[in-house]
Design an enzyme around this catalytic site. Structure first.
Site, PDB file in Angstrom:
ATOM      1  N   ASN A 259      -2.664  13.370  -3.228  1.00 33.94           N
ATOM      2  CA  ASN A 259      -3.858  13.890  -3.897  1.00 33.94           C
ATOM      3  C   ASN A 259      -4.235  15.269  -3.367  1.00 33.94           C
ATOM      4  OD1 ASN A 259      -4.233  11.737  -5.612  1.00 33.94           O
ATOM      5  ND2 ASN A 259      -5.497  10.586  -4.156  1.00 33.94           N
TER       6      ASN A 259
ATOM      7  N   ASP B 267       0.861  -1.170   0.000  1.00 37.68           N
ATOM      8  CA  ASP B 267       0.000   0.000   0.000  1.00 37.68           C
ATOM      9  C   ASP B 267       0.907   1.232   0.000  1.00 37.68           C
ATOM     10  OD1 ASP B 267      -3.045   0.799   0.737  1.00 37.68           O
ATOM     11  OD2 ASP B 267      -1.625   2.233   1.608  1.00 37.68           O
TER      12      ASP B 267
ATOM     13  N   ASP C   7      -2.320   9.964  -9.726  1.00 36.56           N
ATOM     14  CA  ASP C   7      -2.318   8.942 -10.792  1.00 36.56           C
ATOM     15  C   ASP C   7      -0.907   8.676 -11.273  1.00 36.56           C
ATOM     16  OD1 ASP C   7      -5.036   8.768 -10.596  1.00 36.56           O
ATOM     17  OD2 ASP C   7      -5.453  10.081 -12.323  1.00 36.56           O
TER      18      ASP C   7
ATOM     19  N   GLU D 185      -4.928   2.660  -3.665  1.00 34.49           N
ATOM     20  CA  GLU D 185      -3.477   2.706  -3.767  1.00 34.49           C
ATOM     21  C   GLU D 185      -2.847   1.396  -3.337  1.00 34.49           C
ATOM     22  OE1 GLU D 185      -4.600   4.394   0.289  1.00 34.49           O
ATOM     23  OE2 GLU D 185      -5.392   4.361  -1.751  1.00 34.49           O
TER      24      GLU D 185
END
Length: 687
Positions: free
Chosen positions: A551, A543, A560, A586
């Protein structure tokens, strides 16, 4: 239930006695062993004795097949023959238990007596009829004498040609009726003579106007008469025909135009044999032209002999036959083309079915390579497909002995791809050759674009090595080529579409990795395979740490970018047998077949370091250091099922997050029965 008579001997004897008293005929009952069970009164001493008076063993045959039979009793104590008939006795359908013998000699004697009486009666009647006929004949002869003399006189006069001869007489007897009938017949003959004269004139008029030529030839070969049609067919005036030898007027030749052998013409054959002869010949006219006619020669039944020659002009018929033959040949060619088209259509349908059943391009190209020789016998060829980047055209299938095209070339090297239509080149043609063709010489070739659903997929390339000798090599195959190209293009487009849809269903659109569904389907299958082979299988879950901050700070585009770079790093360190997937958000997962827990932990550590070394920038801004937490589990140490392995890796990942992130945790023991995987989902908010 009442018992059978065979089970009651006394009742059986009473039954036979009763039947004998009523019919006055002998009656005997015999069992299956041919022993007499009952006989008529006075013959009771025969009961219990075997019956052996059937010379042909007829009773045994009746007992075996159940069919009645007649025979004559053969016994030394019987003076006159006794006619008997044996009838089977059935206790149940098909079960014969005995035989009854009936005597029918009295019946035969009675029938013979009746027949003899009838013969005597017929003989007496015949004799009486003959006597009456003789008396009647004598009476009639006495009356015929007087009338016959007058009748004879009238007949002799009529025979001399006196059509007006009449007998007359007014007697009311039979001779008077005959005289009256004779006079009526003479009148009818006179009327018939006049009608014959009129009929002769009518027939002569028909002969003059009929379309067929009619020529009468005597026994010496001279023409007696000819109608106008015969003169027109012979090409001569009627006045120059009559009285001439027929050979000087009619020159007959064989149907091929050659001269006939002496004595072989229908006229000569009819005169020589006295039988009808008919043949198709060619009649030479005075101007040298030859007219096809049917000559039919029939002998005349008269004292002087001769024949009647009939000439039928068949030039129009032969012209029509030639036209029909030409049309028949055209129809035969069209029929052959239709048959070939039908066969090609059937092959195309079969090819389409096979291509539609293919699930990969390799299967489709294998089908194409084996099926194309059936469509293009004697030609070599290849199928080239355009790559996904649209900058390369590669060979995917080949058939035949000649390779006239290179295996790889640029799209601009083929004129068919440039122009988007068929391109043909060869000896005697002004069209340029494609740059991907390896040899010029006397070969001819055609390139046909594979286009379907608005997209050009590649080309079909055919080569004719002897194009200089067969300039129309493509014209005969053009329709089949178009059908094959359309079928192949549609099948390849469908395959590409199915592959695209399949990739979309199993791939993550952002990173290009496999999605969670594909991972679960594949991992379950791989786990069973590893279990059968006794090999381990490892699971790595990772992760991205603090992904929400990327973000929130840099935007979703930067997030992204982080995911894509992490995915690219995972693929760079993965083996061909490994399955790398985006598990969700993620979070990523790697399935490692034939990998132990220790090896998986080492690989997880290498991945952690590789991700930490990423240096990412977005729109000129540095994104900072990217780290990830790893959880590792393996089969069989930490679980026997896929769910147990995933839960173990999830717990290890959760522990790595709890221990401070950017680390690898491997093998946190067996699964906790109370473990809830939803707990791990909460770390997404803590990441």
């Amino acid at each position: 239930m009442p018992r059978s008579l065979f089970a009651r001997p006394g009742a059986l004897r009473d039954f036979v006695a009763l039947q004998h008293s009523g019919s006055k005929r002998d009656l005997v009952v015999i069992g299956r062993d041919k022993t007499i069970l009952a006989d008529i009164p006075g013959e009771e001493e025969n009961v219990g004795k075997p019956f052996d008076h059937d010379r042909g063993d007829e009773i045994r045959h009746v007992l075996d097949d159940g069919q009645p039979r007649a025979f004559v009793e053969d016994s030394a104590d019987v003076v006159d023959p006794i006619n008997l008939i044996a009838v089977p006795i059935e206790d149940a359908p098909g079960k014969v238990v005995g035989v009854v013998l009936f005597e029918y000699t009295p019946l035969l004697h009675a029938a013979q007596n009746r027949t003899n009486a009838m013969i005597w009666l017929v003989g007496l009647s015949t004799a009486a009829a003959m006597l009456i006929a003789a008396l009647s004949a004598l009476l009639l002869l006495s009356r015929f004498g007087a009338g016959l003399s007058g009748l004879n006189r009238g007949i002799e006069a009529l025979a001399r040609g006196d059509a007006g001869a009449r007998i007359g007489g007014a007697s009311r007897d039979e001779f008077g009726q005959l005289a009256k009938g004779f006079d009526g017949m003479a009148s009818d003959l006179e009327t018939s003579r006049r009608q014959l004269v009129d009929q002769k004139a009518y027939i002569e008029d028909i002969v003059r106007t009929v379309a067929e030529g009619i020529i009468v030839i005597d026994a010496e070969g001279r023409i007696v008469s000819a109608n106008p049609a015969a003169a027109d067919i012979a090409g001569r005036h009627n006045s120059k025909i009559k009285g001439q030898d027929w050979r000087s007027v009619l020159e007959m030749r064989a149907n091929s135009g050659d001269r006939l052998a002496p004595g072989a013409t229908p006229v000569e054959l009819a005169l020589a044999t006295g039988r009808r002869h008919q043949a198709e010949i060619r009649l030479v006219k005075p101007d040298g032209s030859q007219l096809p006619v049917v000559a039919s020669c029939n002998p005349l039944n008269r004292a002087g002999g001769g024949v009647v020659l009939t000439l039928s002009d068949i030039s129009e018929l032969r012209s029509a036959e030639r036209a029909v033959n030409d049309r028949a040949e055209e129809l035969a060619v069209l029929n052959q083309e239709l048959r070939e088209t039908s066969q090609a259509t059937n092959r195309l349908v079969k090819l389409g079915e096979l291509l539609q059943a293919c699930v990969t391009f390799q299967e489709a190209f294998s089908v194409v390579g084996s099926a194309m020789p059936d469509f293009f016998d004697g030609l070599s060829g290849t199928v080239h497909l355009t790559s996904a980047s649209r900058n390369l055209v590669e060979e995917t299938a080949h058939w035949g002995e000649i390779r006239s095209s290179v295996g790889q070339f640029a799209p601009e090297d083929c004129w068919a791809l440039r122009r988007g239509q068929q391109h043909v080149a060869g000896p005697g043609m002004l069209t340029p050759r494609c740059n991907h063709v390896t040899e010029n010489g006397g070969r001819g070739y055609v390139c046909m674009p594979l286009a379907a659903q608005g997209e050009t997929l590649g080309i079909v390339h055919l080569c004719e090595p002897n194009a200089a000798d067969t300039p129309d090599w493509l014209a005969a195959r053009q329709q089949v080529l178009r059908g094959v190209v359309d079928t192949l293009a549609l099948a390849l487009a469908n395959l590409r579409l199915r592959e695209t849809l399949r990739q979309q269903s199993i791939r993550d659109p952002n990173t290009g990795l496999y999605n969670r569904r594909y991972l679960e389907e594949t991992s379950g299958r791989e786990l069973r395979r590893m279990e059968r082979s006794g090999q381990p299988m490892a699971m790595i879950m990772l992760d991205v740490d603090h992904f929400k901050q990327f973000n929130d700070t840099f935007g979703h585009e930067a997030g992204d970018l982080v995911l894509k770079q992490v995915a690219s790093t995972l693929l760079d360190h993965a083996r061909e047998s490994d399955v790398v997937s985006r598990y969700g958000g993620e979070e990523f997962a790697l399935m490692l077949p034939a990998t132990s827990l220790a090896d998986a932990a080492e690989r997880a550590e290498a991945l952690r370091k590789a991700i930490r070394q990423l240096h990412l920038t977005h729109r000129g801004r540095t994104l900072g250091t990217v780290t990830a937490s790893f959880g590792v589990s393996a089969f069989p140490e930490l679980g026997a099922s896929w769910v147990e392995i995933v839960n173990a890796a999830d717990r290890s990942l959760y522990q790595a997050k709890a221990d401070g992130r950017d680390r690898v945790v491997a093998g946190l023991g067996k699964a906790d029965p109370d473990w809830d995987s939803s707990k791990a989902d909460k770390r997404t908010g803590q990441a």
